[in-house]
Design an enzyme around this catalytic site. Structure first.
Site, short mmCIF file in Angstrom:
data_model
loop_
_atom_site.label_atom_id
_atom_site.label_comp_id
_atom_site.label_asym_id
_atom_site.label_seq_id
_atom_site.Cartn_x
_atom_site.Cartn_y
_atom_site.Cartn_z
CB ALA A 49 -92.04 113.02 -16.21
CE1 TYR A 235 -110.04 103.77 -17.32
CE2 TYR A 235 -111.13 105.05 -19.05
CZ TYR A 235 -110.06 104.86 -18.20
OH TYR A 235 -109.02 105.76 -18.19
CE LYS A 244 -108.40 109.18 -18.53
NZ LYS A 244 -107.09 109.83 -18.39
CG LEU A 274 -100.27 99.05 -21.92
CD1 LEU A 274 -99.20 100.02 -22.33
CD2 LEU A 274 -99.84 97.63 -22.26
CB VAL A 275 -99.48 96.03 -16.19
CG1 VAL A 275 -99.26 95.90 -14.69
CG2 VAL A 275 -100.09 94.77 -16.77
P1 NAI Z 1 -99.04 106.02 -13.60
O1 NAI Z 1 -99.65 105.79 -12.26
O2 NAI Z 1 -98.02 105.06 -14.09
O3 NAI Z 1 -98.36 107.49 -13.67
C1 NAI Z 1 -98.90 108.60 -13.04
C2 NAI Z 1 -97.91 109.75 -13.02
O4 NAI Z 1 -98.56 110.89 -12.42
C3 NAI Z 1 -96.64 109.50 -12.18
O5 NAI Z 1 -95.54 110.13 -12.82
C4 NAI Z 1 -96.94 110.23 -10.87
O6 NAI Z 1 -95.78 110.67 -10.15
C5 NAI Z 1 -97.71 111.41 -11.42
N1 NAI Z 1 -98.53 112.09 -10.41
C6 NAI Z 1 -99.60 111.60 -9.74
N2 NAI Z 1 -100.12 112.56 -8.92
C7 NAI Z 1 -99.35 113.67 -9.11
C8 NAI Z 1 -99.36 114.99 -8.56
N3 NAI Z 1 -100.28 115.38 -7.68
N4 NAI Z 1 -98.39 115.85 -8.97
C9 NAI Z 1 -97.44 115.48 -9.85
N5 NAI Z 1 -97.40 114.25 -10.41
C10 NAI Z 1 -98.35 113.36 -10.04
O7 NAI Z 1 -100.26 106.15 -14.60
P2 NAI Z 1 -100.50 105.83 -16.16
O8 NAI Z 1 -101.28 104.57 -16.26
O9 NAI Z 1 -99.26 105.99 -16.95
O10 NAI Z 1 -101.52 106.99 -16.51
C11 NAI Z 1 -101.16 108.18 -17.18
C12 NAI Z 1 -102.33 108.63 -18.04
O11 NAI Z 1 -102.58 107.63 -19.04
C13 NAI Z 1 -103.64 108.78 -17.25
O12 NAI Z 1 -104.35 109.88 -17.77
C14 NAI Z 1 -104.37 107.49 -17.57
O13 NAI Z 1 -105.77 107.62 -17.44
C15 NAI Z 1 -103.96 107.30 -19.02
N6 NAI Z 1 -104.15 105.95 -19.58
C16 NAI Z 1 -103.71 104.84 -18.91
C17 NAI Z 1 -103.95 103.58 -19.45
C18 NAI Z 1 -103.50 102.33 -18.75
O14 NAI Z 1 -103.97 101.24 -19.10
N7 NAI Z 1 -102.61 102.41 -17.79
C19 NAI Z 1 -104.67 103.40 -20.73
C20 NAI Z 1 -104.97 104.63 -21.40
C21 NAI Z 1 -104.75 105.87 -20.81
#
Ligand code: NAI
Length: 395
Positions: A49, A235, A244, A274-275
């Site tokens: 979150a 990917y 995935k 997204l970044v």
């Molecule tokens: P992010 O790195 O911004 O957020 C990751 C979150 O997971 C953070 O809140 C972090 O504290 C939490 N986290 C990581 N390890 C943890 C653990 N062991 N225990 C508890 N919390 C933990 O990542 P993002 O990019 O928002 O990714 C979220 C999802 O969205 C992923 O499944 C990603 O594959 C997916 N996604 C991301 C895209 C992108 O371009 N960034 C595109 C489409 C999907």
């Protein structure tokens, strides 16, 4: 302490507390300016979150439909001479803003893959809010300690089958180069699926269901990415893509479970590239994102995390007509990114990009700006030359 960005490759090792809070406020204002989400979620558990898509989901639920939120994340607090990670400050900013509006907001900082953190979350839900009607699963992690075996699985970002060579950019130095990534072995594939696949999501949902903490009709969503053929080797068809696929398998089994216990639904939302901290670690993808941003900003269709998640909640998940699914039962928030004319423009620019013309052909400046914002830098109204207190207790 005066806090400046210290970028090391694809991470920034500092974060600005007031800047992160301002970034969260910006996202909250966006959600509020779009009006309330009728029939939105009321009691929400967000796993992952504190940053990226999970934080944007939490903000959309809280400020879009007045939801109580329990956030689970894994962030590092400040230490002597070292700032906390941005998700730490983001969560404090979010929690203060939510409570100021009378919304329930609590946080659990720890390893979501562990039984202990699951038990803490279950106990908090039981004690404070009774049941949840939405579970957002948005973890992105490089490793997972398996709760049954104790094995530490490490995820890798590699192609499967054969080596992959393509262009990549060092976003910090602005150097475009060719990168060759050797294919993953069977062990690395299995490890990546263990970390980023669906097993942990199922463990969470089964634990919640077993403890009768899911409201009738409860929903759950997890996030995935597909993208254009250009990035498929690293990917969609790479180790992360196989993970995935496993997440999609889990969506199916969780969906059946939710239907059986009260007519709920679980599904995958395929989001836009997204970044975020997670995406900046993937080879090739940041260069693709820099080109994509340029094109989508020019044609007026660019969205960030908060625009995507507000759209997911308001116009898909909780829309009067319900979500619309693709042939595989997924919501497609990547519809604008995947428009043929957008992808044709990316494909046209891609072969021409060099270190010399990077700034002209891509939105590398926008990429860098967004990247620094993830750490609370570059926010208007913040005096980055002033002393800042890095030690802030979790709210
Ligand atoms: P992010 O790195 O911004 O957020 C990751 C979150 O997971 C953070 O809140 C972090 O504290 C939490 N986290 C990581 N390890 C943890 C653990 N062991 N225990 C508890 N919390 C933990 O990542 P993002 O990019 O928002 O990714 C979220 C999802 O969205 C992923 O499944 C990603 O594959 C997916 N996604 C991301 C895209 C992108 O371009 N960034 C595109 C489409 C999907």
């Amino acid at each position: 302490m005066i806090i400046k960005p210290k970028v090391r490759g694809f991470v920034c090792v500092t974060a600005h507390p007031a800047g992160c809070a301002a970034h969260v406020d910006e996202w909250i204002s966006y959600v509020k300016s779009n009006g309330s989400i009728p029939n939105g979620p009321r009691k929400v558990l967000v796993i992952g979150a504190s940053t990226g898509y999970g934080l944007a989901s939490r903000i959309s639920a809280a400020f879009g439909s007045g939801a109580a939120t329990l956030g689970v994340f894994f962030e590092r607090p400040s230490e002597e001479g070292r700032t906390a990670t941005p998700g730490w400050y983001n969560s404090i900013g979010f929690t203060k803003a939510a409570r100021a509006e009378g919304l329930y907001a609590k946080n659990i900082n720890g390893d979501a893959f562990s039984d202990e953190i699951k038990a803490q979350a279950l106990e908090t839900i039981r004690r404070d809010i009774g049941q949840v009607d939405l579970v957002v699963y948005s973890l992105a992690s490089p490793r997972r300690t398996h709760p049954r075996t104790g094995t530490v699985h490490k995820s890798v970002l590699k192609p499967v089958g054969s080596a992959y060579t393509n262009k990549t950019v060092d976003t910090d130095k602005g150097i475009v180069s060719s990168v060759t990534i050797e294919p993953a072995n069977e062990h690395e594939i299995a490890d990546t699926v263990a970390v980023m696949g669906g097993e942990d999501w199922e463990l969470w949902m089964n634990a919640l269901s077993g403890a009768r903490l899911l409201a009738p009709g409860a929903r759950s969503v997890a996030y995935s990415y597909i993208g254009p053929e250009l990035t498929w080797a690293i990917y969609k068809n790479g180790t992360i893509g196989l993970a995935k696929n496993d997440l999609e398998r889990a969506a199916g089994s969780i969906d059946s479970m939710l239907k059986a216990i009260g007519g709920g639904k679980a599904f995958i939302s395929v989001n836009k590239a997204l970044v975020t901290q997670a995406s900046s670690a993937i080879p090739v993808v940041p260069l693709y994102i820099s080109i994509l941003y340029k094109i989508m900003k020019a044609n007026g269709t660019h969205e960030g995390c908060i625009e995507q998640m507000q759209r997911l909640f308001a116009r898909q998940m909780y829309a009067a007509t319900g979500p619309s699914f693709d042939e595989s039962g997924r919501v497609r928030l990547d519809n604008l990114e995947m428009r043929p004319e957008v992808q044709a423009s990316v494909a046209r620019i891609w072969p021409d990009v060099t270190t010399e013309n990077l700034a002209a052909l891509t939105d590398i400046a926008g990429y860098r700006g967004e990247f620094l914002k993830l750490f609370g830098f570059g926010m208007p109204g913040i005096d980055y030359g002033a002393e800042a207190e890095p030690h802030v207790p979790m709210a």
